[in-house]
Design an enzyme around this catalytic site. Structure first.
Site, PDB file in Angstrom:
ATOM      1  N   ARG A 229       0.842  -1.187   0.000  1.00  0.00           N
ATOM      2  CA  ARG A 229       0.000   0.000   0.000  1.00  0.00           C
ATOM      3  C   ARG A 229       0.882   1.244   0.000  1.00  0.00           C
ATOM      4  NH1 ARG A 229      -3.208  -2.472  -2.002  1.00  0.00           N
ATOM      5  NH2 ARG A 229      -5.328  -3.024  -1.377  1.00  0.00           N
ATOM      6  N   GLU A 258      -3.701   7.832  -6.085  1.00  0.00           N
ATOM      7  CA  GLU A 258      -3.658   7.191  -7.400  1.00  0.00           C
ATOM      8  C   GLU A 258      -4.789   7.729  -8.270  1.00  0.00           C
ATOM      9  OE1 GLU A 258      -3.631   2.931  -6.961  1.00  0.00           O
ATOM     10  OE2 GLU A 258      -1.779   2.936  -5.789  1.00  0.00           O
ATOM     11  N   HIS A 277      -0.004   0.432 -10.520  1.00  0.00           N
ATOM     12  CA  HIS A 277      -0.794  -0.516  -9.729  1.00  0.00           C
ATOM     13  C   HIS A 277      -1.224  -1.718 -10.576  1.00  0.00           C
ATOM     14  CE1 HIS A 277      -3.373  -0.585  -5.827  1.00  0.00           C
ATOM     15  NE2 HIS A 277      -3.049  -1.809  -6.202  1.00  0.00           N
TER      16      HIS A 277
END
Length: 314
Positions: A229, A258, A277
Site C-alpha cells: 500500500r 492514485e 498498480h
C-alpha cells in the site's frame, strides 16, 4: 454464518461479473442487482443483504447488509471510509496475487543482478565491458507481510536460491522464510543484510508510514519494492534515502494518491521505477470465481479462508 438471498454487485467490473454469474447455477438461486456505482441508490442497501465491490460507493450505508465482499485483496477502502458494524462479515479476494507479485518482484531483482541498465549504457557508449552478473543465490530479500501474497513471493524467490526473511505484525513463522520477525522487534541486523526489501503489507494504523526515515537509515545500497500500500511509505523519506545511497533503487506500484499526480517528484527521480498498480491485477474471471466460491462456502456452512479481521485490518 449468514443467510444470503439478495446480492448487490457494483464497481468497474460489474458488467463482466454479471455476464459470468448469469452463466452459473447459483444465479437462479439468489436475487441479484448489478449496477454501476453511480446508479446505486440508498434503497439498494436496504434491499440487499450482500454487497460485492472493489470499494464502497459514496452513498454507501449498511442498511440490511450482512456480508461485504471486497473484489480486491485490499480492504482499507472499506475500513478507512466506514464505521464498521461488528455484525457484518467482511471477506476479501484471494486468487493469483502472490504468483503475479512474486514474478513482478523477481523481474526487478533479475534486472538488477543481470545489470540490464549497465549494459544498456555500455551499448550506448559502444563500450565492451565485461561486468559479471551476480547469482541470485548470493542475494538476500526481506519481505514485509507474510500472508498469502508474501508467502507465495517468498516461495518464488527462494526457489531461485535467494535467501528470504520475513517481517510481519505477528512474527509467526511461515514456510519459505529462513525466519520471520515481528515488526515490534529491532530488525536492524536482518535489514543490514538485505539486498532487497519487498513490502506486501496491508494498510493499517500500525503500517501507515511504516517505511520512514528511521527505517531507511538501517539500509545501505538496498533495492526497495512496494507492492503493498502506498500510504505505508513516507515518500519524502524514500527520496532522501535514494539520494543518501541508503536505497540503490525503488520500484513503486502503489501510491497514497492514485493516479500519481504529475507534479509528484517520484516521477522524475532517476532511481525510481513507477508502474500504475498493475503488479497483481484481478481479472473479472478471478474475482468472480473467488466471490462465488465464498458465497457457496457460506451457503454450505464451510469455514472461510478469506475472512478479514476487522480489528487488525487484514
Amino acid at each position: 454464518m449468514v443467510d444470503i438471498s439478495n446480492i448487490l454487485v457494483t464497481g468497474g467490473s460489474v458488467k463482466e461479473m454479471e455476464k459470468i454469474i448469469k452463466d452459473t447455477a447459483i444465479f437462479g438461486k439468489k436475487q441479484w442487482r448489478f449496477k454501476s456505482e453511480e446508479d446505486v441508490k440508498e434503497e439498494d442497501f436496504y434491499w440487499a443483504d450482500t454487497y460485492a465491490a472493489f470499494a464502497p460507493t459514496n452513498n454507501f450505508t449498511f442498511g440490511n447488509i450482512k456480508w461485504v465482499h471486497s473484489t480486491g485483496a485490499g480492504v482499507d477502502k472499506f475500513l478507512d471510509r466506514l464505521d464498521w458494524k461488528d455484525d457484518v462479515l467482511l471477506t476479501k479476494t484471494i486468487c493469483s496475487f502472490g504468483q503475479r507479485i512474486g514474478e513482478y518482484s523477481l523481474s526487478y531483482i533479475l534486472k538488477d543482478c543481470q545489470y540490464h541498465d549497465t549494459f544498456r549504457e555500455h551499448q550506448s557508449d559502444k563500450a565492451w565491458r565485461e561486468d559479471v552478473p551476480v547469482p541470485l543465490a548470493e542475494k538476500t530479500a526481506v519481505i514485509y507481510g507474510t500472508g498469502n501474497i508474501g508467502q507465495e513471493t517468498a516461495k518464488i524467490l527462494s526457489f531461485f536460491g535467494i535467501k528470504v526473511y520475513g517481517v510481519s505484525l505477528s512474527g509467526k513463522q511461515k514456510e519459505y522464510f529462513e525466519k520471520v520477525y515481528s515488526t515490534e522487534d529491532d530488525n536492524t541486523e536482518v535489514l543490514q543484510k538485505a539486498d532487497y526489501i519487498i513490502s506486501t503489507m496491508p494498510l493499517t494504523e500500525k503500517t501507515r508510514k511504516m517505511f520512514d526515515n528511521s527505517f531507511f537509515e538501517k539500509l545501505s545500497d538496498t533495492g526497495f519494492i512496494n507492492v503493498g500500500r502506498g500510504a505505508s511509505v513516507d515518500s519524502q523519506a524514500l527520496l532522501d534515502a535514494l539520494d543518501k545511497g541508503q536505497l540503490k533503487f525503488a520500484v513503486l506500484d502503489v501510491f497514497e494518491t492514485e493516479p500519481l499526480p504529475e507534479t509528484d517528484p517520484l516521477w522524475s527521480h532517476p532511481k525510481v521505477n513507477i508502474t500504475p498498480h498493475i503488479s497483481a491485477v484481478t481479472t473479472p474471471e478471478e474475482g468472480t470465481k473467488c466471490f462465488l466460491g465464498t458465497l457457496i462456502n457460506i451457503d454450505e456452512g464451510r469455514d472461510l479462508t478469506n475472512i478479514v479481521d476487522v480489528k487488525r485490518g487484514y
